[in-house]
Design a protein around this motif. Structure first.
Motif, PDB file in Angstrom:
ATOM      1  N   THR A 149     -25.908   6.248 -40.336  1.00 47.92           N
ATOM      2  CA  THR A 149     -26.096   4.809 -40.131  1.00 47.92           C
ATOM      3  C   THR A 149     -26.879   4.303 -41.323  1.00 47.92           C
ATOM      4  OG1 THR A 149     -28.059   5.328 -38.771  1.00 47.92           O
ATOM      5  CG2 THR A 149     -25.998   4.898 -37.624  1.00 47.92           C
ATOM      6  N   GLU A 150     -26.264   3.415 -42.124  1.00 46.68           N
ATOM      7  CA  GLU A 150     -26.855   2.996 -43.400  1.00 46.68           C
ATOM      8  C   GLU A 150     -26.523   1.538 -43.710  1.00 46.68           C
ATOM      9  OE1 GLU A 150     -26.435   6.363 -46.512  1.00 46.68           O
ATOM     10  OE2 GLU A 150     -24.600   6.476 -45.318  1.00 46.68           O
ATOM     11  N   ASP A 151     -27.262   0.973 -44.661  1.00 44.50           N
ATOM     12  CA  ASP A 151     -26.959  -0.374 -45.140  1.00 44.50           C
ATOM     13  C   ASP A 151     -25.769  -0.368 -46.087  1.00 44.50           C
ATOM     14  OD1 ASP A 151     -29.101  -1.429 -43.741  1.00 44.50           O
ATOM     15  OD2 ASP A 151     -30.494  -1.183 -45.406  1.00 44.50           O
ATOM     16  N   HIS A 152     -25.509   0.773 -46.722  1.00 41.71           N
ATOM     17  CA  HIS A 152     -24.423   0.871 -47.703  1.00 41.71           C
ATOM     18  C   HIS A 152     -23.696   2.191 -47.469  1.00 41.71           C
ATOM     19  CE1 HIS A 152     -27.849   3.079 -49.329  1.00 41.71           C
ATOM     20  NE2 HIS A 152     -26.967   3.838 -49.935  1.00 41.71           N
ATOM     21  N   GLU A 162     -18.893  -1.560 -38.957  1.00 40.30           N
ATOM     22  CA  GLU A 162     -20.172  -2.225 -39.202  1.00 40.30           C
ATOM     23  C   GLU A 162     -20.542  -2.968 -37.924  1.00 40.30           C
ATOM     24  OE1 GLU A 162     -22.469  -5.069 -42.450  1.00 40.30           O
ATOM     25  OE2 GLU A 162     -20.399  -4.462 -42.765  1.00 40.30           O
ATOM     26  N   GLY A 194     -36.492  -2.265 -40.971  1.00 39.68           N
ATOM     27  CA  GLY A 194     -35.841  -3.565 -40.835  1.00 39.68           C
ATOM     28  C   GLY A 194     -36.347  -4.344 -39.636  1.00 39.68           C
ATOM     29  N   ARG A 253     -30.288  -7.291 -38.486  1.00 38.05           N
ATOM     30  CA  ARG A 253     -29.162  -7.139 -39.407  1.00 38.05           C
ATOM     31  C   ARG A 253     -28.080  -6.246 -38.799  1.00 38.05           C
ATOM     32  NH1 ARG A 253     -29.630  -2.050 -41.231  1.00 38.05           N
ATOM     33  NH2 ARG A 253     -31.689  -1.062 -41.259  1.00 38.05           N
ATOM     34  N   THR A 254     -27.022  -6.072 -39.537  1.00 33.17           N
ATOM     35  CA  THR A 254     -25.974  -5.127 -39.146  1.00 33.17           C
ATOM     36  C   THR A 254     -26.207  -3.800 -39.870  1.00 33.17           C
ATOM     37  OG1 THR A 254     -24.494  -5.824 -40.932  1.00 33.17           O
ATOM     38  CG2 THR A 254     -24.317  -6.982 -38.814  1.00 33.17           C
ATOM     39  N   THR A 255     -25.547  -2.772 -39.388  1.00 30.90           N
ATOM     40  CA  THR A 255     -25.611  -1.473 -40.056  1.00 30.90           C
ATOM     41  C   THR A 255     -24.216  -0.867 -40.106  1.00 30.90           C
ATOM     42  OG1 THR A 255     -26.810   0.643 -40.150  1.00 30.90           O
ATOM     43  CG2 THR A 255     -26.004  -0.075 -37.990  1.00 30.90           C
ATOM     44  N   LYS A 256     -23.982  -0.048 -41.091  1.00 28.97           N
ATOM     45  CA  LYS A 256     -22.692   0.620 -41.244  1.00 28.97           C
ATOM     46  C   LYS A 256     -22.766   2.023 -40.648  1.00 28.97           C
ATOM     47  CE  LYS A 256     -21.299  -1.767 -45.493  1.00 28.97           C
ATOM     48  NZ  LYS A 256     -22.401  -2.749 -45.488  1.00 28.97           N
TER      49      LYS A 256
END
Length: 284
Positions: A149-152, A162, A194, A253-256
């Motif tokens: 689980t990451e921002d990028h 996402e 976050g 925020r969202t996460t990938k």
């Protein structure tokens, strides 16, 4: 004259019962929803029984369906055992799969079951840890496939989906109303920073009420309404629920959710595993 039951239809029946719906089952079976629905219809017609109570988007077993489920599991298990003894002798060994603990459910158990049905001689070692730790193990060659689980998404990885992050609390809990807001996080949780930044930006006072290296400690604290936590939407456990705060807490925020696989094109089993994971995440 003896009648035979359709093993393919039985497999769809078990998948729908386990997944709780046709859409999720279709993703796990790599079939269309209409194909799964047709198999269920044929099975019900062949037995002259109603196997599911259908309401809105969810399904539940009827009394007849519950009775059939036990038999279906035994029949499929015996079928798969016989095939594994007589075929697919070349696929043996072990695969290591790493998954952050908060996204093991609901997809991974169904993926592992389906892979075992296809390759019963393959052993899958499931590791549960934090994203940072899993990426380190992957880089050192200790894990074959990991989810993160990451921002990028780093080069070589694949974005599965996402999703938004949500505030999580005890069912009917009141901890989210307290100020300072009591938080419960593992020390290495990737969502921690976050969440704190969002609270600071909103001017909401907070304190780290529960800090631990154990996810079980966090789970117990949240379910006891002692603090709130952050998780990915759709992965909420039974002991907690999304907080309906009505704007009293900041939006997150969202996460990938990403997947990284080692040499996926060089191993049929790895390719199959990553395909099952990707298909399963399309339905969640």
């Amino acid at each position: 004259m003896a009648r035979n039951m359709d093993m393919t239809a039985l497999r769809s029946f078990v998948a729908v019962a386990d997944a709780g719906g046709v859409t999720r089952a279709a993703g796990l079976l790599n079939l269309t929803q209409s194909a799964v629905s047709m198999q269920l219809k044929r099975l019900e017609e062949a037995l002259d029984l109603s196997l599911f109570e259908r309401a809105h988007r969810t399904v539940s077993l009827t009394a007849s369906g519950e009775q059939l489920l036990g038999y279906a599991r035994k029949m499929l298990s015996l079928n798969d055992e016989a095939l594994s003894r007589l075929t697919a002798q070349e696929f043996e060994g072990e695969i290591t799969l790493g998954v952050p603990h908060d996204i093991v459910y609901p997809a991974i158990p169904q993926v592992l079951r389906r892979l075992h049905e296809m390759y019963p001689r393959i052993r899958v070692q499931l590791l549960s840890s934090f994203t940072r730790a899993l990426k380190g193990q992957f880089d050192r060659g200790e894990v074959d496939v990991i989810l993160t689980t990451e921002d990028h998404c780093d080069p070589g990885g694949k974005i599965l989906c996402e999703k938004p992050l949500i505030w999580l609390g005890a069912p009917g809990g009141q901890a989210w109303r307290q100020r300072p807001l009591r938080l419960a996080f593992e020390k290495n949780c990737i969502f921690r920073k976050g969440a704190i930044e969002a609270l600071d930006a909103a001017g909401i006072p907070w304190e780290m009420g529960v800090e631990s290296n154990s996810s079980r400690t966090i789970d117990a604290s949240v379910s006891a309404d002692l603090a709130v936590h952050v998780m990915i939407e759709g992965s909420e456990p039974d002991y907690a629920e999304r907080i309906a705060h009505g704007g009293a807490l900041p939006e997150l925020r969202t996460t990938k959710v990403n997947m990284y696989a080692r040499n996926p094109d060089k191993s049929e089993v790895i390719t199959e595993l990553t395909g099952l994971i990707e298909q399963a995440w399309k339905t969640f």
